[in-house]
Design an enzyme around this catalytic site. Sequence first.
Site, PDB file in Angstrom:
ATOM      1  N   ASP A 153       0.744  -1.146  -0.063  1.00 15.15           N
ATOM      2  CA  ASP A 153       0.003  -0.015  -0.076  1.00 15.15           C
ATOM      3  C   ASP A 153       0.896   1.463  -0.149  1.00 15.15           C
ATOM      4  O   ASP A 153       1.668   1.519   0.730  1.00 15.15           O
ATOM      5  CB  ASP A 153      -0.970  -0.152   1.203  1.00 15.15           C
ATOM      6  CG  ASP A 153      -1.855   1.070   1.204  1.00 15.15           C
ATOM      7  OD1 ASP A 153      -1.981   1.891   0.134  1.00 15.15           O
ATOM      8  OD2 ASP A 153      -2.851   1.094   2.027  1.00 15.15           O
ATOM      9  N   ASP A 167      -3.658   2.911  -5.354  1.00 15.11           N
ATOM     10  CA  ASP A 167      -2.274   2.787  -4.625  1.00 15.11           C
ATOM     11  C   ASP A 167      -2.187   1.386  -3.918  1.00 15.11           C
ATOM     12  O   ASP A 167      -1.411   1.386  -2.945  1.00 15.11           O
ATOM     13  CB  ASP A 167      -2.315   3.919  -3.734  1.00 15.11           C
ATOM     14  CG  ASP A 167      -3.581   3.997  -2.982  1.00 15.11           C
ATOM     15  OD1 ASP A 167      -4.547   3.228  -2.983  1.00 15.11           O
ATOM     16  OD2 ASP A 167      -3.594   5.104  -2.103  1.00 15.11           O
ATOM     17  N   GLU A 168      -3.000   0.345  -4.140  1.00 14.23           N
ATOM     18  CA  GLU A 168      -2.859  -1.020  -3.217  1.00 14.23           C
ATOM     19  C   GLU A 168      -2.967  -1.903  -4.008  1.00 14.23           C
ATOM     20  O   GLU A 168      -3.606  -2.101  -5.367  1.00 14.23           O
ATOM     21  CB  GLU A 168      -4.231  -0.877  -2.376  1.00 14.23           C
ATOM     22  CG  GLU A 168      -4.301  -1.918  -1.357  1.00 14.23           C
ATOM     23  CD  GLU A 168      -5.487  -1.897  -0.213  1.00 14.23           C
ATOM     24  OE1 GLU A 168      -5.269  -1.935   0.752  1.00 14.23           O
ATOM     25  OE2 GLU A 168      -6.647  -1.839  -0.988  1.00 14.23           O
TER      26      GLU A 168
END
Length: 389
Positions: A2, A95-96
């Site tokens: 993350d 973003d993960e």
Amino acid sequence: MDMDTFFVSVERLIEPRLLHKPVIIGGSNRGVVASCSYETRKFGVHSAMPMKLALQLCPDATVISGDMEAYSRYSHQVTEIITEVAPIFEKSSIDEFYLDVSGMDKYFGCFQWGKELRSKIIKETGLPLSMGLSVNKLISKIATGEAKPNNSRHIEPGTETAFLDPMPIRKIPMIGQKTAQFLMQMGIHKVETLRNMPRQLLEQTFGKNGTMLWQRANGIDHSPITPYSEQKSISTESTFHHDTMDVKQMKIILTAMVEKLAYKLRSQNRLTCNISIKIRYSNFDTENKQKKIPYTANDETLIRYAKELFQQLYTRRMMIRMIGVRLSGLVHGNYQINLFDDTQEHIQLFQAMDTIRNKHGIESIVRANTLGLDKRLRENRNFFTGDLG
């Protein structure tokens, strides 16, 4: 894996003077916080908070409106690095990432391999990144949160409940504020207490969610890694049973089509930056017109652009046999944290509408002016004659 305060981190790469300063990414005072730096969080600022309240708590913060194109570009860089080395991975948001490294411990060591990949991403992009390794997605996600900022955490097999037990119940994904308040009224504050609750009692109290609560408190998660593939666009089109020049009716159909596509975007945690309208005349001449727009998954915004494009495109006094809508330039991003200029009330309205659709079907709540349309338009079939494009 993350990315830490991803939007803020990208802004700091672009403008280094923002380093170590309180930064808030968001729109107008009537909007909400899309992201915020760790320096603002000690004042109580957090994502999805109304901007007005955030600035009251941290008046010295630098406010930036946000640049989804830049965030998408850096997200793509990270994705490319992971693609080069990871056997299977899922991109769950902008973003993960979830990576399946099963079996690598026989040759190299999963945690060591993960740490080296993390270092490679940080070195090549300049972005901070946290990582959690465990036997499933649930524990890995929580471990990543505990590793932040910019660190890594390994939860050894067999230690999952020992890891979870001392945590407050809000640490468990899916437990929101209302559920947490209800559990605390039952005297449940820690995960250990929730884990030791009779499963049947939780099921009686929360229904199907009770089963999931019990499973998560026990560190159980069987959800698989969904292999990553980048969908470039989504579209739908309708061929009319009879050719028409009824502009008013065609705009109503466009509204329903866009409403459906926008809901699909939000359900996939995606945003679009390009909308295209296609019309086919009765003589089979086909014309297209597209427009690049700010990243959005907002029904009203997309409907407005669709109608504008249709108005510009339909200039010949001829019957039309088909219209279509296409949304492209898709990126991963949660609706509620990326529509920088939306008000909190507007976002909550869309969340409530989508919750109703998720539970009762896409046609359970629609715009009043589309009520007379055939329900097949909102399902996975062409409005009149076949499958969706």
